[in-house]
Design a protein around this motif. Structure first.
Motif, PDB file in Angstrom:
ATOM      1  N   GLY A  82      -0.415   3.531  -0.773  1.00 41.11           N
ATOM      2  CA  GLY A  82      -0.323   2.388  -1.674  1.00 41.11           C
ATOM      3  C   GLY A  82       1.134   2.082  -1.949  1.00 41.11           C
ATOM      4  O   GLY A  82       2.029   2.816  -1.516  1.00 41.11           O
ATOM      5  N   ASN A  83       1.396   0.995  -2.661  1.00 39.38           N
ATOM      6  CA  ASN A  83       2.764   0.580  -2.988  1.00 39.38           C
ATOM      7  C   ASN A  83       3.027   0.713  -4.490  1.00 39.38           C
ATOM      8  O   ASN A  83       2.119   0.522  -5.300  1.00 39.38           O
ATOM      9  N   SER A  86       0.744   2.100  -7.360  1.00 38.06           N
ATOM     10  CA  SER A  86      -0.421   2.518  -6.585  1.00 38.06           C
ATOM     11  C   SER A  86      -0.075   3.650  -5.629  1.00 38.06           C
ATOM     12  O   SER A  86      -0.959   4.409  -5.226  1.00 38.06           O
ATOM     13  N   SER A 149      -4.476  -0.455  -4.294  1.00 36.48           N
ATOM     14  CA  SER A 149      -3.691  -1.649  -4.555  1.00 36.48           C
ATOM     15  C   SER A 149      -4.228  -2.340  -5.802  1.00 36.48           C
ATOM     16  O   SER A 149      -5.406  -2.200  -6.129  1.00 36.48           O
ATOM     17  N   SER A 154      -1.833  -6.607  -0.053  1.00 35.66           N
ATOM     18  CA  SER A 154      -0.500  -6.269   0.447  1.00 35.66           C
ATOM     19  C   SER A 154      -0.504  -6.160   1.968  1.00 35.66           C
ATOM     20  O   SER A 154      -1.385  -5.533   2.560  1.00 35.66           O
ATOM     21  N   LEU A 157      -0.615  -2.708   3.689  1.00 39.76           N
ATOM     22  CA  LEU A 157      -1.904  -2.041   3.531  1.00 39.76           C
ATOM     23  C   LEU A 157      -2.950  -2.641   4.462  1.00 39.76           C
ATOM     24  O   LEU A 157      -3.733  -1.906   5.085  1.00 39.76           O
TER      25      LEU A 157
END
Length: 224
Positions: A82-83, A86, A149, A154, A157
């Protein structure tokens, strides 16, 4: 660049979340009352959302846990990613499986945990491929991919989920709002959606969903 007053990074008004920020309040006692009331309201909102999300996701949780347990029993492994915030939730979930508070440890890794790999891939091949390239190098058919997310859309992802599908992995997505692209993606086997407009509330509910998923897998009595 600084945000405009009363706006967050997404240019959404925040004074409805924190009304005391813009209030012309000089009485310390009244301000403390407002702060306490705000915290209590957010706690109540979070609890209600977490409860409703788990209840509405019960059937999907059970189905996903059964598939994950079967894959773990057959030698499968879990990869999470995740980013931003996340990414920490993804690492927490992987750690829960790999170093659980009870039961057997299961093979799980967070693809966000190694900054050397992330920065090398981001620099050499582009940020959109930082997770897909790791799956190419490490994942096999029979493994499990979990993308976490808030938006569910994204680019890095969705590229990774496409790669996971190609490799025969069981693919789970965690998203907020309306689920974003995760909700309708043919690359996602199970999508857990937290229906909220607040990033904070979304991530709080996703954390509980992750715990519930681990607990359900644990209850399957997986034997490695």
């Amino acid at each position: 660049m600084r945000n405009e007053p009363g706006l967050d990074a997404g240019h959404e008004p925040t004074n409805f979340l924190y009304p005391f920020i813009d209030a012309q309040e000089h009485d310390r006692g009244s301000l403390l009352v407002d702060l306490a009331a705000s915290a209590q309201a957010k706690a109540a909102e979070s609890a209600a959302l977490r409860r409703s999300t788990v209840e509405s996701s019960a059937e999907l949780l059970a189905k996903a846990a059964a598939e994950m347990a079967a894959r773990f029993a057959a030698g499968g492994r879990l990869f999470t990613f995740g980013n931003g915030g996340s990414s920490t939730d993804a690492t927490t979930l992987a750690t829960l499986f790999a170093r659980p508070p009870a039961g057997r440890a299961l093979p799980a890794w967070s693809l966000t945990a190694d900054e050397a790999i992330l920065t090398a891939l981001g620099n050499d091949v582009g940020f959109e491929l930082v997770f897909a390239r790791q799956l190419i190098a490490r994942a096999d058919s029979g493994d499990i991919a979990v993308a976490m997310s808030t938006s569910g859309s994204s680019a890095d992802l969705t590229v990774a989920l496409r790669e996971a599908r190609k490799r025969g992995m069981y693919v789970l997505g965690f998203a907020g709002y309306d689920g974003g692209t995760f909700a309708t993606s043919p690359d996602v086997d199970a999508c857990f959606i937290v229906h909220s407009q607040s990033v904070h509330r979304i991530q709080e509910s996703q954390a509980l969903l992750g715990y519930q998923l681990w607990s359900a897998v644990h209850e399957q009595g997986t034997e490695m």
